[in-house]
Design an enzyme around this catalytic site. Structure first.
Site, PDB file in Angstrom:
ATOM      1  N   ALA A 116      -0.419   6.544   4.159  1.00 14.96           N
ATOM      2  CA  ALA A 116       0.262   5.805   5.225  1.00 14.96           C
ATOM      3  C   ALA A 116       1.462   5.040   4.665  1.00 14.96           C
ATOM      4  O   ALA A 116       2.607   5.213   5.119  1.00 14.96           O
ATOM      5  CB  ALA A 116      -0.722   4.847   5.903  1.00 14.96           C
ATOM      6  N   GLY A 117       1.218   4.212   3.643  1.00 15.45           N
ATOM      7  CA  GLY A 117       2.297   3.381   3.099  1.00 15.45           C
ATOM      8  C   GLY A 117       3.340   4.190   2.352  1.00 15.45           C
ATOM      9  O   GLY A 117       4.541   3.883   2.408  1.00 15.45           O
ATOM     10  N   GLU A 140      -5.526   3.728   7.684  1.00  8.56           N
ATOM     11  CA  GLU A 140      -6.933   3.374   7.900  1.00  8.56           C
ATOM     12  C   GLU A 140      -7.114   1.878   8.150  1.00  8.56           C
ATOM     13  O   GLU A 140      -8.105   1.459   8.755  1.00  8.56           O
ATOM     14  CB  GLU A 140      -7.774   3.825   6.691  1.00  8.56           C
ATOM     15  CG  GLU A 140      -9.261   3.671   6.950  1.00  8.56           C
ATOM     16  CD  GLU A 140     -10.155   4.235   5.839  1.00  8.56           C
ATOM     17  OE1 GLU A 140      -9.688   5.053   5.022  1.00  8.56           O
ATOM     18  OE2 GLU A 140     -11.334   3.844   5.807  1.00  8.56           O
ATOM     19  N   GLY A 192      -0.597   4.545  -0.279  1.00 14.10           N
ATOM     20  CA  GLY A 192      -1.381   5.754  -0.052  1.00 14.10           C
ATOM     21  C   GLY A 192      -0.589   6.622   0.917  1.00 14.10           C
ATOM     22  O   GLY A 192       0.637   6.495   1.040  1.00 14.10           O
ATOM     23  N   SER A 248     -17.217  17.503   1.008  1.00 15.50           N
ATOM     24  CA  SER A 248     -16.352  17.602   2.186  1.00 15.50           C
ATOM     25  C   SER A 248     -17.041  18.234   3.397  1.00 15.50           C
ATOM     26  O   SER A 248     -17.830  19.170   3.278  1.00 15.50           O
ATOM     27  CB  SER A 248     -15.134  18.449   1.844  1.00 15.50           C
ATOM     28  OG  SER A 248     -14.451  18.797   3.018  1.00 15.50           O
ATOM     29  N   ARG A 303     -19.334  14.050  13.017  1.00 19.10           N
ATOM     30  CA  ARG A 303     -20.021  13.404  11.895  1.00 19.10           C
ATOM     31  C   ARG A 303     -21.122  12.460  12.341  1.00 19.10           C
ATOM     32  O   ARG A 303     -22.191  12.408  11.735  1.00 19.10           O
ATOM     33  CB  ARG A 303     -19.006  12.607  11.088  1.00 19.10           C
ATOM     34  CG  ARG A 303     -18.072  13.508  10.380  1.00 19.10           C
ATOM     35  CD  ARG A 303     -17.002  12.755   9.664  1.00 19.10           C
ATOM     36  NE  ARG A 303     -16.194  13.726   8.966  1.00 19.10           N
ATOM     37  CZ  ARG A 303     -15.141  13.437   8.238  1.00 19.10           C
ATOM     38  NH1 ARG A 303     -14.747  12.180   8.124  1.00 19.10           N
ATOM     39  NH2 ARG A 303     -14.461  14.380   7.637  1.00 19.10           N
ATOM     40  N   HIS A 306     -20.793   9.184   6.776  1.00 19.59           N
ATOM     41  CA  HIS A 306     -20.505  10.614   6.662  1.00 19.59           C
ATOM     42  C   HIS A 306     -21.780  11.392   6.333  1.00 19.59           C
ATOM     43  O   HIS A 306     -22.522  11.010   5.428  1.00 19.59           O
ATOM     44  CB  HIS A 306     -19.468  10.817   5.552  1.00 19.59           C
ATOM     45  CG  HIS A 306     -18.813  12.160   5.591  1.00 19.59           C
ATOM     46  ND1 HIS A 306     -19.512  13.332   5.389  1.00 19.59           N
ATOM     47  CD2 HIS A 306     -17.537  12.517   5.818  1.00 19.59           C
ATOM     48  CE1 HIS A 306     -18.674  14.353   5.482  1.00 19.59           C
ATOM     49  NE2 HIS A 306     -17.474  13.889   5.749  1.00 19.59           N
ATOM     50  N   GLY A 356       0.843  -1.198   0.000  1.00 17.93           N
ATOM     51  CA  GLY A 356       0.000   0.000   0.000  1.00 17.93           C
ATOM     52  C   GLY A 356       0.874   1.242   0.000  1.00 17.93           C
ATOM     53  O   GLY A 356       1.784   1.373   0.823  1.00 17.93           O
ATOM     54  N   LEU A 402      -5.984  11.663   7.622  1.00 12.26           N
ATOM     55  CA  LEU A 402      -4.723  12.014   6.964  1.00 12.26           C
ATOM     56  C   LEU A 402      -3.643  12.199   8.026  1.00 12.26           C
ATOM     57  O   LEU A 402      -2.503  11.770   7.869  1.00 12.26           O
ATOM     58  CB  LEU A 402      -4.891  13.294   6.143  1.00 12.26           C
ATOM     59  CG  LEU A 402      -5.972  13.271   5.066  1.00 12.26           C
ATOM     60  CD1 LEU A 402      -5.944  14.557   4.248  1.00 12.26           C
ATOM     61  CD2 LEU A 402      -5.810  12.081   4.130  1.00 12.26           C
TER      62      LEU A 402
END
Ligand code: FAD
Length: 671
Positions: free
Chosen positions: A45-46, A454, A43, A285, A338, A267, A41, A470
């Site tokens: 994180a990775g 995540e 993204g 958003s 949320r 959401h 991954g 994030l």
């Protein structure tokens, strides 16, 4: 049942991370060159983990199923990233970010991890600015902030409505520097289909080259899973179409425990579903709630008139509108967390006040903001007594500068101009707080197997606050894992290369190949999507926002039956040794069909309402939660272990160390 050890360092919460870093074992630079790490991954994180580990000197092999790390789902993140910088001087601090996160998550996050997250949040912004991430700036050139739900300060850094994309480009450039140096070997278009354990330690993966279909063995001294969330178990979600649970689920089946699988973020501000032939939902958003006001008509006649096209929302006066969040939660207003906003929208729509044909939509209205900004701009520009048109024009320009790309996206999808008529929104599946269980080191219950971003469970409890995903992904990748993994790898400096010519690799490869063979040769009658859609419906209807015992039991048996039908009747066209997206999907949906059942089981054993979920037996009509009192204040995580016989093992309730006693567990109320 295994005993879980979260390995939280001793000592006061605020000193834990510093003390930990001061006392861990390190790997010297020369030895790092002999150590390989697989990161699955790329993204946020990775990508950040790969870049940092390579910068430190480890040999990194990074995998992604897209054609470039730039296409990871992280690119979709719109609103921003939190950090306790207190640039606004509005009272922010590490403690406040920590407190808001724990409270926002319904007190179900692991406090030690969250405090560390708050501490490193400030470093993330510095790191990203140094990489050239173009965060929004104010008039004086300083970094600007906005607010997100569930907090009373402005701590969200943003790049228009494209924050994820800009942060990902930063992480990608950092990766590229290392790809060019040969420290990261990048495997695009590769999908991990299993993890390989040797002597109980994660030592490699089996991956499929998605272009040629070739099955490959890759070894390393440690494996990091950074494969994102599994919201697509609902079929319709705001996630990228390819987001999946396969890597997380495969490691679960090899011994990595899963925690809180049923905690899903629904959401509140997504474009409502339009019909049965839709494959994707689109997020608007949360940053829009800084300026947008949420309402439904007060009177049922107006609701019906709007639905039948006899009235437009703009025909209703202020007195005819129910700004229900402002009414119920005056302190937070439209910026409640949320889960609170989603439950309130559902409550109004369930009561019959939904404003579109399906009855599942509320308004998000920018008229007040446009007026307010227009008047302010007129003053700034020295225009006395501006006309209504002039005020509108000036105000619209400000709203456009802040959220222009989001408005454009809405108009393209709905074919209505949201500057002129309020947006319609409704809650949708968006993020999964549950995931692979990790300890303080971000290691799973398998030695040498880590999980970040995540895909893991630890930081957001039952509800993630906006702009905190994030932050967590980048905290894990840039600032946490690079320390914790070194402590583990310091024992591997003499191990040498891990061979892929072992029985363990052979067995894992065989298992992967035989499953792919099955799909190609099954020649069933139903497409993969046929099953995915059915699963999504079961999940949304019975394991969505409102849940009850009867529905959850039904969901479990329906999922089981659907899974059995899938293995008999699924049809996968094409071949294995070529690019075959249907084959990729088949594997992912097979995993969702197992995860979905565990998900429902987790929801069943929780006799409580929390996060975005009502347990119907225990809910009061105004959206607050009677069931809260039932919860034991310490036992809050549902952890599942997979047994190889094929059925999820019994749930166990895991006692976390709640060392931080300052926070009282009481019914949450946003008054
Ligand atoms: C529309 C939208 C807007 C959002 N906006 C915000 C926001 O404003 N602020 C915020 O904080 N959060 C936001 N979020 C949440 C946030 O974007 C995600 O939680 C976060 O980006 C996840 O990052 P990640 O690195 O963990 O995973 P991802 O970005 O999902 O990356 C997963 C990676 O894993 C790879 N992968 C997956 N499975 C495999 C496999 N089997 N083999 C090989 N590779 C694999 C993929 O190729 C990819 O590289 C938003 C989410 C959505 C859906």
């Amino acid at each position: 049942m295994a005993t879980l050890d979260s390995k939280i360092p001793k000592g006061p919460l605020k000193d834990k991370w510093t003390d930990y870093k001061n006392h861990i074992d390190l790997v010297n630079p020369a030895n790092k060159r002999n150590i390989d790490v697989i990161v699955v991954g790329t993204g946020l994180a990775g990508g950040s983990a790969s870049a940092t580990l390579a910068e430190l000197g480890y040999n990194v092999k990074a995998f992604a199923y897209q054609d470039s790390p730039r296409r990871a789902h992280s690119i979709a993140a719109q609103g921003g990233i939190n950090a306790a910088k207190n640039y606004q001087g509005d009272g922010d601090s590490f403690y406040r970010l920590f407190y808001d996160t724990v409270k926002g998550g319904d007190y179900r996050s692991r406090e030690a991890n969250v405090y560390r997250l708050a501490e490193v949040s400030a470093n993330i912004i510095d790191q990203c600015v140094a990489q050239g991430v173009p965060f929004a700036r104010d008039y004086g050139g300083l970094l600007d902030n906005r607010s997100f739900g569930g907090v009373l300060v402005s701590r969200t850094f943003y790049a228009k409505g494209q924050t994820g994309q800009q942060l990902l480009l930063g992480a990608y450039s950092a990766m590229n520097r290392q790809i060019a140096r040969g420290k990261i070997e990048m495997f695009n278009r590769h999908e991990m289909l299993d993890v390989v354990l040797v002597d109980g330690k994660a030592r490699g993966i089996i991956a499929r080259n998605l272009i040629t279909g070739e099955i490959e063995r890759h070894s390393a001294h440690a494996v990091v899973i950074a494969t994102g969330g599994y919201g697509n178990v609902y079929f319709l979600s705001t996630n990228a179409m390819g987001s999946n649970a396969t890597a997380a689920w495969k490691i679960h089946k090899k011994g990595a425990y899963f925690a809180n699988p049923c905690y899903t973020q629904i959401h509140p501000t997504c474009i409502p579903r339009s019909g049965d032939y839709q494959s994707k939902l689109t997020l608007m958003s949360e940053s829009l709630r800084n300026d947008g006001r949420i309402w439904v008509p007060k009177n049922m006649e107006d609701v019906l008139a709007i639905r039948e096209g006899r009235k437009k929302p703009t025909d209703l006066s202020e007195e005819q509108r129910d700004y229900y969040l402002e009414r119920r939660y005056p302190a937070f207003g439209n910026l409640v967390p949320r889960d609170v906003a989603s439950r309130a929208a559902k409550e109004r729509c369930d009561a019959g006040y939904g404003v579109n044909a399906t009855g599942e939509a509320v308004y998000l209205d920018f008229k007040s903001a446009i007026d307010r900004y227009g008047k302010e701009q007129a003053k700034l520009k020295g225009i006395n007594n501006p006309s209504a048109d002039k005020t509108y024009e000036l105000g619209q320009a400000i709203v456009e500068a802040k959220y222009g790309n989001l408005f454009q996206m809405y108009e393209k999808i709905v074919d209505e101009n949201p500057y002129e008529t309020p947006m319609m929104i409704y809650p949708a599946t968006h993020y999964t707080m549950g995931g692979v269980w990790v300890d303080y080191n971000l290691m799973t219950t398998v030695d040498g197997l880590y999980c970040i971003g995540e895909a893991n469970f630890s930081d957001h409890g039952a509800n993630r606050l906006g702009a905190s995903a994030l932050m967590q992904g980048l905290a894990d990748g840039y600032f946490v894992l690079p320390y914790t993994i070194g402590h583990y790898l310091s024992n591997d400096i003499r191990t040498g290369k891990i061979s892929t010519d072992s029985k363990e690799f052979e067995d894992a490869e065989k298992e992967v190949t035989s499953r792919l063979d099955f799909f190609i040769n099954n020649k069933g009658v139903n497409s993969v999507d046929y099953y995915h859609k059915k699963l999504g419906k079961i999940m949304w209807n019975n394991v969505g926002m409102a849940r009850n015992e009867k529905g959850l039991k039904e969901a479990m048996s329906e999922i089981k039956a659907l899974r059995e039908d899938f293995w008999k009747n699924v049809k996968v066209p094409g071949d294995q040794n070529e690019m075959n997206p249907e084959l990729e999907k088949a594997g992912r949906v097979a995993d969702f069909l197992e995860l979905g059942e565990l998900f429902a089981k987790d929801a069943l054993v929780r006799e409580e309402s929390c996060g975005g979920h009502f347990r119907e037996e225990s809910v009061e009509l105004d959206g607050l939660q009677k069931g809260e009192a039932k919860r034991n204040d310490k036992d809050f995580a549902f952890v599942s272990a997979w047994e190889f016989k094929g059925e999820p093992a019994d749930a166990i309730l895991h006692k976390e160390e709640l060392e931080f006693n300052d926070i009282e567990l009481k019914q949450r109320s946003y008054k």
